[in-house]
Motif scaffolding. Structure first.
Motif, PDB file in Angstrom:
ATOM      1  N   ASN A  20     -30.235  -3.187  25.899  1.00  0.00           N
ATOM      2  CA  ASN A  20     -29.449  -1.826  25.810  1.00  0.00           C
ATOM      3  C   ASN A  20     -28.485  -1.762  27.127  1.00  0.00           C
ATOM      4  N   SER A  21     -28.259  -2.549  27.701  1.00  0.00           N
ATOM      5  CA  SER A  21     -27.311  -2.603  28.751  1.00  0.00           C
ATOM      6  C   SER A  21     -26.916  -3.868  29.003  1.00  0.00           C
ATOM      7  N   ASP A  22     -25.613  -3.868  29.425  1.00  0.00           N
ATOM      8  CA  ASP A  22     -24.964  -5.114  29.897  1.00  0.00           C
ATOM      9  C   ASP A  22     -25.342  -5.899  31.043  1.00  0.00           C
ATOM     10  N   SER A  23     -26.176  -5.368  31.851  1.00  0.00           N
ATOM     11  CA  SER A  23     -26.491  -6.021  33.088  1.00  0.00           C
ATOM     12  C   SER A  23     -27.863  -6.606  33.047  1.00  0.00           C
ATOM     13  N   ALA A  24     -28.668  -6.778  31.684  1.00  0.00           N
ATOM     14  CA  ALA A  24     -29.667  -7.134  31.618  1.00  0.00           C
ATOM     15  C   ALA A  24     -29.571  -8.671  31.742  1.00  0.00           C
ATOM     16  N   LYS A  25     -30.753  -9.295  32.459  1.00  0.00           N
ATOM     17  CA  LYS A  25     -30.696 -10.795  32.592  1.00  0.00           C
ATOM     18  C   LYS A  25     -31.187 -11.745  31.362  1.00  0.00           C
ATOM     19  N   ASP A  26     -30.544 -12.592  31.199  1.00  0.00           N
ATOM     20  CA  ASP A  26     -31.067 -13.569  29.945  1.00  0.00           C
ATOM     21  C   ASP A  26     -32.450 -13.870  29.798  1.00  0.00           C
ATOM     22  N   GLU A  27     -33.108 -14.102  31.275  1.00  0.00           N
ATOM     23  CA  GLU A  27     -34.535 -14.609  31.486  1.00  0.00           C
ATOM     24  C   GLU A  27     -35.437 -13.453  31.117  1.00  0.00           C
ATOM     25  N   LYS A  28     -34.991 -12.321  31.348  1.00  0.00           N
ATOM     26  CA  LYS A  28     -35.890 -11.193  31.307  1.00  0.00           C
ATOM     27  C   LYS A  28     -36.052 -10.781  29.583  1.00  0.00           C
ATOM     28  N   VAL A  29     -34.999 -11.051  29.213  1.00  0.00           N
ATOM     29  CA  VAL A  29     -34.928 -10.799  27.454  1.00  0.00           C
ATOM     30  C   VAL A  29     -35.448 -11.753  26.725  1.00  0.00           C
TER      31      VAL A  29
END
Length: 109
Positions: free
Chosen positions: A37-46
């Motif tokens: 839901n945000s562009d600032s989310a890190k790929d590792e966290k997702v």
């Protein structure tokens, strides 16, 4: 009716096979899609959250449980259980249908 159904399940091969066929006909697969839901989310966290979700579902054993529950619904007319959620899996304690009845629904959210 429950006693008659269980009697036929134990004594009639045709009824037994029909119940098992109907219970396990559906595959009980799941489909998990990550939602960002945000562009600032890190790929590792997702990916970490996605992996945790998949492990939770795999540890639950959904395919086996839902097939067995569907078979009990066909044999007994209902399935009663109590779900408990842990950090890494969900477990369901089956309740005896002889002492249970459906009167209310509880929505969890």
């Amino acid at each position: 009716m429950r006693d008659i159904s269980n009697f036929y399940y134990k004594t009639s091969g045709i009824y037994n096979r029909l119940c098992r066929y109907m219970a396990y006909m559906y595959r009980y697969d799941w489909y998990v899609t990550p939602y960002i839901n945000s562009d600032s989310a890190k790929d590792e966290k997702v990916l970490d959250g996605f992996n945790k979700t998949l492990m939770y579902l795999d540890n639950f054993g959904a395919k086996k449980f839902f097939g067995e529950a569907a078979l009990k619904v066909l044999r007994n007319g209902a399935y009663y259980g109590y779900i408990t959620k842990n950090a890494d899996r969900a477990t369901i304690q089956e309740l005896p249908p002889k002492y249970c009845r459906s009167r209310f629904t509880a929505a969890t959210g």
